[in-house]
Design a protein around this motif. Structure first.
Motif, PDB file in Angstrom:
ATOM      1  N   SER A  65       7.933  -5.755   3.987  1.00  0.00           N
ATOM      2  CA  SER A  65       7.222  -4.511   4.219  1.00  0.00           C
ATOM      3  C   SER A  65       7.374  -3.843   2.791  1.00  0.00           C
ATOM      4  O   SER A  65       8.331  -4.229   2.199  1.00  0.00           O
ATOM      5  CB  SER A  65       7.704  -3.664   5.394  1.00  0.00           C
ATOM      6  N   TYR A  66       6.529  -3.143   2.632  1.00  0.00           N
ATOM      7  CA  TYR A  66       6.674  -2.196   1.337  1.00  0.00           C
ATOM      8  C   TYR A  66       7.192  -0.639   1.131  1.00  0.00           C
ATOM      9  O   TYR A  66       7.977  -0.489   0.568  1.00  0.00           O
ATOM     10  CB  TYR A  66       5.138  -1.934   0.625  1.00  0.00           C
ATOM     11  N   LEU A  67       6.559  -0.218   2.236  1.00  0.00           N
ATOM     12  CA  LEU A  67       7.162   1.307   2.400  1.00  0.00           C
ATOM     13  C   LEU A  67       8.557   1.339   2.994  1.00  0.00           C
ATOM     14  O   LEU A  67       9.065   0.871   4.145  1.00  0.00           O
ATOM     15  CB  LEU A  67       6.259   2.044   3.344  1.00  0.00           C
ATOM     16  N   TYR A  68       9.535   1.982   2.201  1.00  0.00           N
ATOM     17  CA  TYR A  68      10.941   1.965   2.610  1.00  0.00           C
ATOM     18  C   TYR A  68      11.282   3.181   3.277  1.00  0.00           C
ATOM     19  O   TYR A  68      11.731   3.385   4.403  1.00  0.00           O
ATOM     20  CB  TYR A  68      11.909   1.728   1.411  1.00  0.00           C
ATOM     21  N   LYS A  69      11.033   4.378   2.560  1.00  0.00           N
ATOM     22  CA  LYS A  69      11.454   5.637   3.226  1.00  0.00           C
ATOM     23  C   LYS A  69      10.612   6.856   2.895  1.00  0.00           C
ATOM     24  O   LYS A  69      10.074   6.801   1.860  1.00  0.00           O
ATOM     25  CB  LYS A  69      12.752   5.809   2.783  1.00  0.00           C
ATOM     26  N   GLY A  70      10.264   7.885   3.692  1.00  0.00           N
ATOM     27  CA  GLY A  70       9.653   8.977   3.468  1.00  0.00           C
ATOM     28  C   GLY A  70      10.523  10.034   3.950  1.00  0.00           C
ATOM     29  O   GLY A  70      11.121  10.185   4.912  1.00  0.00           O
ATOM     30  N   VAL A  92       9.623  -2.273  -3.162  1.00  0.00           N
ATOM     31  CA  VAL A  92       9.014  -2.646  -4.641  1.00  0.00           C
ATOM     32  C   VAL A  92       8.029  -2.015  -5.303  1.00  0.00           C
ATOM     33  O   VAL A  92       7.593  -0.968  -4.654  1.00  0.00           O
ATOM     34  CB  VAL A  92       8.307  -4.238  -4.247  1.00  0.00           C
ATOM     35  N   ASP A  93       7.753  -2.160  -6.714  1.00  0.00           N
ATOM     36  CA  ASP A  93       6.982  -1.569  -7.361  1.00  0.00           C
ATOM     37  C   ASP A  93       5.491  -1.571  -6.757  1.00  0.00           C
ATOM     38  O   ASP A  93       5.024  -2.870  -6.218  1.00  0.00           O
ATOM     39  CB  ASP A  93       6.739  -1.935  -8.665  1.00  0.00           C
ATOM     40  N   THR A 151       0.834   1.311  -1.409  1.00  0.00           N
ATOM     41  CA  THR A 151      -0.206   0.285  -1.430  1.00  0.00           C
ATOM     42  C   THR A 151      -0.010  -0.735  -2.471  1.00  0.00           C
ATOM     43  O   THR A 151       0.396  -0.472  -3.628  1.00  0.00           O
ATOM     44  CB  THR A 151      -1.745   0.934  -1.733  1.00  0.00           C
ATOM     45  N   LYS A 152      -0.161  -1.936  -2.023  1.00  0.00           N
ATOM     46  CA  LYS A 152       0.318  -3.338  -2.862  1.00  0.00           C
ATOM     47  C   LYS A 152      -0.740  -4.393  -2.485  1.00  0.00           C
ATOM     48  O   LYS A 152      -0.892  -4.685  -1.367  1.00  0.00           O
ATOM     49  CB  LYS A 152       1.529  -3.683  -2.968  1.00  0.00           C
ATOM     50  N   ASN A 158       1.786   3.281   5.826  1.00  0.00           N
ATOM     51  CA  ASN A 158       2.284   4.573   5.606  1.00  0.00           C
ATOM     52  C   ASN A 158       3.031   5.281   6.803  1.00  0.00           C
ATOM     53  O   ASN A 158       3.177   4.433   7.971  1.00  0.00           O
ATOM     54  CB  ASN A 158       0.770   5.454   5.629  1.00  0.00           C
ATOM     55  N   ALA A 159       3.569   6.708   6.629  1.00  0.00           N
ATOM     56  CA  ALA A 159       4.249   6.932   7.555  1.00  0.00           C
ATOM     57  C   ALA A 159       4.029   8.586   7.703  1.00  0.00           C
ATOM     58  O   ALA A 159       3.777   9.009   6.591  1.00  0.00           O
ATOM     59  CB  ALA A 159       5.683   6.643   7.565  1.00  0.00           C
TER      60      ALA A 159
END
Length: 169
Positions: A65-70, A92-93, A151-152, A158-159
């Motif tokens: 997944s791309y989103l790690y933390k909010g 990741v970038d 977004t990649k 999203n969260a």
């Protein structure tokens, strides 16, 4: 004379030991900061607090997944100012990273309503964070909601986050 001196010394050591034991078993009732008791009142899913800060964090531990933390955090900075912090972190970038911060207000006897919002976005990075101070009206509870997005390659993750409400008086 020597016995009498040692007798006083033994009594002093005994009293000192008793004092140390009494302090060691006394419950820790001294706090570094003065915080009033929290309310049991919950409005729109947020507890109403008299704390100096409230924070909410979303963390994604799934692989691929791309989103790690909010994260969103609100603090009572005093004199009618709140500290506002919001961040989005990706594994990741990403092509696009967004952090939207929504400041909401409640009088304590109704729902939270929108007070102010900020939308930030950046490209080709793995993190976006914003921190600033903002003036508010005293006598209300304030909370933050956050929207965090990465977004990649056309895939968006999203969260949402939402703090408890803190009283600004």
């Amino acid at each position: 004379m020597l016995e009498r001196a040692f007798g006083v010394c033994r009594k002093s050591i005994g009293l000192l030991a008793l004092l140390i034991v009494a302090l060691a078993v006394t419950p820790n009732s001294i706090r570094a900061e003065s915080v009033e008791e929290s309310s049991d009142l919950v409005i729109d899913g947020s507890q109403l607090l008299y704390d100096l800060e409230a924070e909410d964090e979303y963390e994604n531990r799934m692989r691929s997944s791309y989103l790690y933390k909010g994260t969103v955090r609100i603090t009572n900075n005093g004199n009618g100012y709140v500290g506002i912090y919001g961040s989005t972190d990706c594994y990741v970038d990403c092509d696009k990273v967004k952090t939207y911060i929504y400041l909401e207000r409640s009088s304590g006897n109704g729902s939270f309503s929108s007070y102010r919002s900020w939308e930030y976005s950046t490209t080709n990075t793995c993190t976006l964070s914003k921190s600033f101070s903002y003036p508010v009206e005293k006598g209300y509870y304030y909370r933050l909601r956050g929207y965090h997005s990465c977004t990649k390659n056309g895939v968006t993750e999203n969260a949402g986050t939402c703090t408890n409400g803190i009283y600004i008086g």
